[in-house]
Motif scaffolding. Sequence first.
Motif, PDB file in Angstrom:
ATOM      1  N   LYS A 133      52.948 -37.564  62.412  1.00 51.35           N
ATOM      2  CA  LYS A 133      52.508 -38.768  63.347  1.00 51.35           C
ATOM      3  C   LYS A 133      50.979 -39.264  63.077  1.00 51.35           C
ATOM      4  CE  LYS A 133      55.398 -37.039  67.216  1.00 51.35           C
ATOM      5  NZ  LYS A 133      55.416 -36.412  68.374  1.00 51.35           N
ATOM      6  N   LEU A 134      50.142 -38.608  62.517  1.00 55.03           N
ATOM      7  CA  LEU A 134      48.902 -38.918  62.370  1.00 55.03           C
ATOM      8  C   LEU A 134      48.644 -39.674  61.319  1.00 55.03           C
ATOM      9  CD1 LEU A 134      46.746 -35.494  63.171  1.00 55.03           C
ATOM     10  CD2 LEU A 134      46.716 -37.799  64.578  1.00 55.03           C
ATOM     11  N   VAL A 135      49.487 -39.397  60.154  1.00 51.56           N
ATOM     12  CA  VAL A 135      49.457 -40.186  58.959  1.00 51.56           C
ATOM     13  C   VAL A 135      50.229 -41.707  59.102  1.00 51.56           C
ATOM     14  CG1 VAL A 135      50.121 -40.006  56.455  1.00 51.56           C
ATOM     15  CG2 VAL A 135      49.140 -38.215  57.473  1.00 51.56           C
ATOM     16  N   THR A 136      51.525 -41.576  59.878  1.00 51.98           N
ATOM     17  CA  THR A 136      52.283 -42.897  60.004  1.00 51.98           C
ATOM     18  C   THR A 136      52.001 -43.790  61.192  1.00 51.98           C
ATOM     19  OG1 THR A 136      53.993 -41.652  60.924  1.00 51.98           O
ATOM     20  CG2 THR A 136      53.987 -41.526  58.513  1.00 51.98           C
ATOM     21  N   ASP A 137      51.291 -43.273  61.949  1.00 52.20           N
ATOM     22  CA  ASP A 137      51.218 -44.089  63.308  1.00 52.20           C
ATOM     23  C   ASP A 137      49.859 -44.014  63.506  1.00 52.20           C
ATOM     24  OD1 ASP A 137      51.503 -45.176  65.813  1.00 52.20           O
ATOM     25  OD2 ASP A 137      53.175 -43.959  66.444  1.00 52.20           O
ATOM     26  N   LYS A 138      49.302 -45.205  63.495  1.00 52.74           N
ATOM     27  CA  LYS A 138      47.806 -45.418  63.778  1.00 52.74           C
ATOM     28  C   LYS A 138      47.438 -45.362  65.513  1.00 52.74           C
ATOM     29  CE  LYS A 138      43.420 -47.871  62.817  1.00 52.74           C
ATOM     30  NZ  LYS A 138      43.101 -49.074  61.992  1.00 52.74           N
ATOM     31  N   SER A 139      48.333 -45.930  66.153  1.00 51.55           N
ATOM     32  CA  SER A 139      48.123 -45.842  67.594  1.00 51.55           C
ATOM     33  C   SER A 139      48.237 -44.355  68.210  1.00 51.55           C
ATOM     34  CB  SER A 139      49.469 -46.718  68.084  1.00 51.55           C
ATOM     35  OG  SER A 139      50.766 -46.116  67.926  1.00 51.55           O
ATOM     36  N   TYR A 140      49.047 -43.679  67.398  1.00 49.48           N
ATOM     37  CA  TYR A 140      49.087 -42.139  68.027  1.00 49.48           C
ATOM     38  C   TYR A 140      47.851 -41.490  67.677  1.00 49.48           C
ATOM     39  CZ  TYR A 140      50.724 -37.363  68.473  1.00 49.48           C
ATOM     40  OH  TYR A 140      51.072 -36.061  68.911  1.00 49.48           O
ATOM     41  N   TYR A 141      47.350 -41.882  66.218  1.00 55.28           N
ATOM     42  CA  TYR A 141      45.999 -41.307  65.874  1.00 55.28           C
ATOM     43  C   TYR A 141      44.872 -41.602  66.942  1.00 55.28           C
ATOM     44  CZ  TYR A 141      41.386 -41.648  63.856  1.00 55.28           C
ATOM     45  OH  TYR A 141      40.026 -41.363  63.389  1.00 55.28           O
ATOM     46  N   GLU A 142      44.709 -42.870  67.371  1.00 56.50           N
ATOM     47  CA  GLU A 142      44.106 -43.473  68.557  1.00 56.50           C
ATOM     48  C   GLU A 142      44.168 -42.884  69.772  1.00 56.50           C
ATOM     49  OE1 GLU A 142      44.635 -47.532  68.037  1.00 56.50           O
ATOM     50  OE2 GLU A 142      43.352 -47.841  66.393  1.00 56.50           O
ATOM     51  N   GLU A 143      45.386 -42.535  70.223  1.00 55.33           N
ATOM     52  CA  GLU A 143      45.538 -42.065  71.300  1.00 55.33           C
ATOM     53  C   GLU A 143      44.974 -40.481  71.599  1.00 55.33           C
ATOM     54  OE1 GLU A 143      49.383 -39.819  73.499  1.00 55.33           O
ATOM     55  OE2 GLU A 143      49.601 -41.490  72.230  1.00 55.33           O
ATOM     56  N   LYS A 144      45.023 -39.885  70.188  1.00 55.00           N
ATOM     57  CA  LYS A 144      44.358 -38.473  70.140  1.00 55.00           C
ATOM     58  C   LYS A 144      43.160 -38.613  70.016  1.00 55.00           C
ATOM     59  CE  LYS A 144      48.604 -36.431  70.494  1.00 55.00           C
ATOM     60  NZ  LYS A 144      48.762 -35.692  71.871  1.00 55.00           N
ATOM     61  N   VAL A 145      42.382 -39.589  69.305  1.00 55.51           N
ATOM     62  CA  VAL A 145      40.885 -39.660  69.452  1.00 55.51           C
ATOM     63  C   VAL A 145      40.298 -39.741  71.126  1.00 55.51           C
ATOM     64  CG1 VAL A 145      39.017 -41.170  68.919  1.00 55.51           C
ATOM     65  CG2 VAL A 145      40.747 -40.823  67.243  1.00 55.51           C
ATOM     66  N   SER A 146      41.145 -40.532  71.870  1.00 59.22           N
ATOM     67  CA  SER A 146      40.575 -40.580  73.271  1.00 59.22           C
ATOM     68  C   SER A 146      40.756 -39.234  73.806  1.00 59.22           C
ATOM     69  CB  SER A 146      41.685 -41.318  73.828  1.00 59.22           C
ATOM     70  OG  SER A 146      41.450 -42.826  73.367  1.00 59.22           O
ATOM     71  N   CYS A 147      41.944 -38.345  73.315  1.00 57.25           N
ATOM     72  CA  CYS A 147      42.100 -37.198  73.853  1.00 57.25           C
ATOM     73  C   CYS A 147      40.926 -36.131  73.539  1.00 57.25           C
ATOM     74  CB  CYS A 147      43.468 -36.569  73.415  1.00 57.25           C
ATOM     75  SG  CYS A 147      43.740 -34.726  74.007  1.00 57.25           S
ATOM     76  N   CYS A 148      40.504 -36.282  72.199  1.00 58.13           N
ATOM     77  CA  CYS A 148      39.248 -35.440  71.700  1.00 58.13           C
ATOM     78  C   CYS A 148      38.121 -35.928  72.353  1.00 58.13           C
ATOM     79  CB  CYS A 148      39.400 -35.704  70.349  1.00 58.13           C
ATOM     80  SG  CYS A 148      40.619 -34.911  69.163  1.00 58.13           S
ATOM     81  N   ARG A 149      37.954 -37.400  72.706  1.00 64.25           N
ATOM     82  CA  ARG A 149      36.611 -37.345  73.645  1.00 64.25           C
ATOM     83  C   ARG A 149      36.592 -36.730  74.733  1.00 64.25           C
ATOM     84  NH1 ARG A 149      37.624 -42.680  73.403  1.00 64.25           N
ATOM     85  NH2 ARG A 149      36.469 -42.938  71.609  1.00 64.25           N
ATOM     86  N   SER A 150      37.761 -36.842  75.559  1.00 63.88           N
ATOM     87  CA  SER A 150      37.629 -36.091  76.982  1.00 63.88           C
ATOM     88  C   SER A 150      37.430 -34.581  76.647  1.00 63.88           C
ATOM     89  CB  SER A 150      38.923 -36.095  77.374  1.00 63.88           C
ATOM     90  OG  SER A 150      39.225 -37.724  77.691  1.00 63.88           O
ATOM     91  N   ILE A 151      37.777 -33.973  75.620  1.00 62.25           N
ATOM     92  CA  ILE A 151      37.498 -32.676  75.329  1.00 62.25           C
ATOM     93  C   ILE A 151      36.190 -32.527  74.935  1.00 62.25           C
ATOM     94  CG2 ILE A 151      38.214 -30.726  73.985  1.00 62.25           C
ATOM     95  CD1 ILE A 151      41.099 -31.850  73.645  1.00 62.25           C
ATOM     96  N   PHE A 152      35.509 -33.523  73.955  1.00 59.82           N
ATOM     97  CA  PHE A 152      34.074 -33.080  73.836  1.00 59.82           C
ATOM     98  C   PHE A 152      33.202 -33.465  74.986  1.00 59.82           C
ATOM     99  CE2 PHE A 152      30.207 -35.446  72.629  1.00 59.82           C
ATOM    100  CZ  PHE A 152      29.641 -34.613  71.527  1.00 59.82           C
ATOM    101  N   LEU A 153      33.380 -34.257  75.886  1.00 61.44           N
ATOM    102  CA  LEU A 153      32.782 -34.679  76.959  1.00 61.44           C
ATOM    103  C   LEU A 153      32.711 -33.379  78.099  1.00 61.44           C
ATOM    104  CD1 LEU A 153      33.453 -38.487  77.648  1.00 61.44           C
ATOM    105  CD2 LEU A 153      31.458 -37.106  76.848  1.00 61.44           C
ATOM    106  N   SER A 154      33.859 -32.452  77.778  1.00 63.09           N
ATOM    107  CA  SER A 154      34.004 -31.354  78.762  1.00 63.09           C
ATOM    108  C   SER A 154      33.087 -30.247  78.242  1.00 63.09           C
ATOM    109  CB  SER A 154      35.479 -30.808  78.972  1.00 63.09           C
ATOM    110  OG  SER A 154      35.815 -30.433  77.461  1.00 63.09           O
ATOM    111  N   ASN A 155      32.516 -30.407  77.088  1.00 61.62           N
ATOM    112  CA  ASN A 155      31.441 -29.430  76.859  1.00 61.62           C
ATOM    113  C   ASN A 155      31.893 -28.048  76.641  1.00 61.62           C
ATOM    114  OD1 ASN A 155      28.919 -28.796  75.877  1.00 61.62           O
ATOM    115  ND2 ASN A 155      27.977 -28.086  77.722  1.00 61.62           N
ATOM    116  N   THR A 156      33.212 -28.018  75.824  1.00 62.36           N
ATOM    117  CA  THR A 156      33.937 -26.768  75.836  1.00 62.36           C
ATOM    118  C   THR A 156      34.232 -26.394  74.217  1.00 62.36           C
ATOM    119  OG1 THR A 156      36.068 -27.888  75.797  1.00 62.36           O
ATOM    120  CG2 THR A 156      35.290 -26.968  77.958  1.00 62.36           C
TER     121      THR A 156
END
Length: 533
Positions: free
Chosen positions: A230-253
């Motif tokens: 999914k990450l390699v073939t679908d850029k929109s899925y990648y961008e969705e997971k980038v947003s997810c990672c941003r939230s995880i990063f801001l949670s300072n965990t």
Amino acid sequence: MYRPILLSDSLSLYSNFKIFNFLIEDEALWNITKVVFIVTSIFSSFILLRFIYSLFRFKNKDNDKAKVPTFGVLIGVNENNEKVYISEKGLYQNILVTGTIGSGKTSSALYPFTKQLMNYNHDNDKKLSFLILDVKGNYYSKVIDFAKEFNRINDLIIIELDGKYTYNPLDKPNLKASVLANRLKEILMLFSPNNSESYWLDKSEQILEACIKFCRVYNYGYVTFEEIHKLVTDKSYYEEKVSCCRSIFLSNTLSQEDVFNLYSAISTLEKDYFALDSRTYNILKSEITRITNCFVSSLDIKNTFCPSKQNESFNGFEDVIKNGKIVVLNMNIAIYKNLSKIIAAYLKLDYQTDILKQLSNGNKNIKSSVFISDEYQEYVTSSDASFFSQSRESKCINIVATQSYTSILNTLNNQYSTKVIIQNLVNKLWFRCDDVFTIEDIQKQIGKQEKERISKTISENSKESIYNHFAKNFISVDSNLSESVNSYTQFDFEYDYKFFTQELSTFKCLAFLSDGDKILKPQKLDMIPYFKN
């Protein structure tokens, strides 16, 4: 019986004419003579009995040479009708079986060896662990029969579609992303016969490493081929997971290592993948999806090899080695060509890692294990050369079968790696073969010896020859025939081409074996097929 001699006081010599009786005047000398005679007689009798006993032992079929080692494998019977074994020390030097189709290498080598090794200590905690790769889909049925015979059916772990066990090759949280990516590169090389795509392979490895790092952050350390696809073939899925990672990063965990891996993964994917021109991007994507497509092509494949973390039932080989389990891959390569190669290669690499890990852990109680692969050329990788050279210390017995050396070379396309792999498979069983490269390599390994050659010359001398017009030939009158025979010696290969191509019949092989300390003289063996017990 020597009493009359000791008490005698004369020495009589008999002839046809007269009896000569010599009275011994020197009594001391006479007594010494009698003692010497008795001692010599006893000693001679002892030598004669020892000689007779040695003849009896030589004729006995179950002599010392044929004794079963404490832990070993019966290979076959030699030309003297003696059973030939490979001892434990020799087994750890690995076994290579080569032969054309129908030569009997599976029925008289792999099946009997598997059966003997499964029987060893089958009723206690010293039983052997196994990884068996079945390319044709029929080996596993024999393994099941052997497991039933030795009450090891509960030890079986059969990896197959819609089976009892699910297996995620990428769920290795203790391995670095770079190690997993390198494994995937090795598997990609199985689909690149000429290895001319080295740039794309290296680039694919880089992108796969970034995907694994990225997935581990947003998916809590759990990576599957489906997610990578999914990450390699679908850029929109990648961008969705980038947003997810941003939230995880801001949670300072996230740990410092996680933050570093996240930054490097996003940087690689953004700059070295999604920012590429359309042509380069599509070539790289097609290279990576040669692997990932297999896992998303059907539901049963996805459920078996991309399960959720909760549904994963086979977690690797650490428990297999510790508890003497038997892992068998049942996947016919004719039906699932790419998938079979990927799963088999991954199982093999997982197994090799956990085998060698025992050494790094300082484990003094290393348990013996067995790796068996039929049609080995389908799964061979260049890393096998390194593993076979180190596996002896880890007490791993590697038994692989292939049709020829050329078939391994064709897969690796690297003559150096091919030679190192063949070299580290010390014990060799050569069945009938037509491959020139294989035969020439065997001949060089065995070497040359002096062979006697005989030449004959016949000549005819006649005093008169008459031409027969009816028969249209000459008729000799008063002729003499002479024949000369010359013999000479020359160095030549011990076994010629005809031996390998014609003289080795089914279930017969030339064995090049080691006892763990030295190489034994090559010998022709009659193998024992599994159906003959």
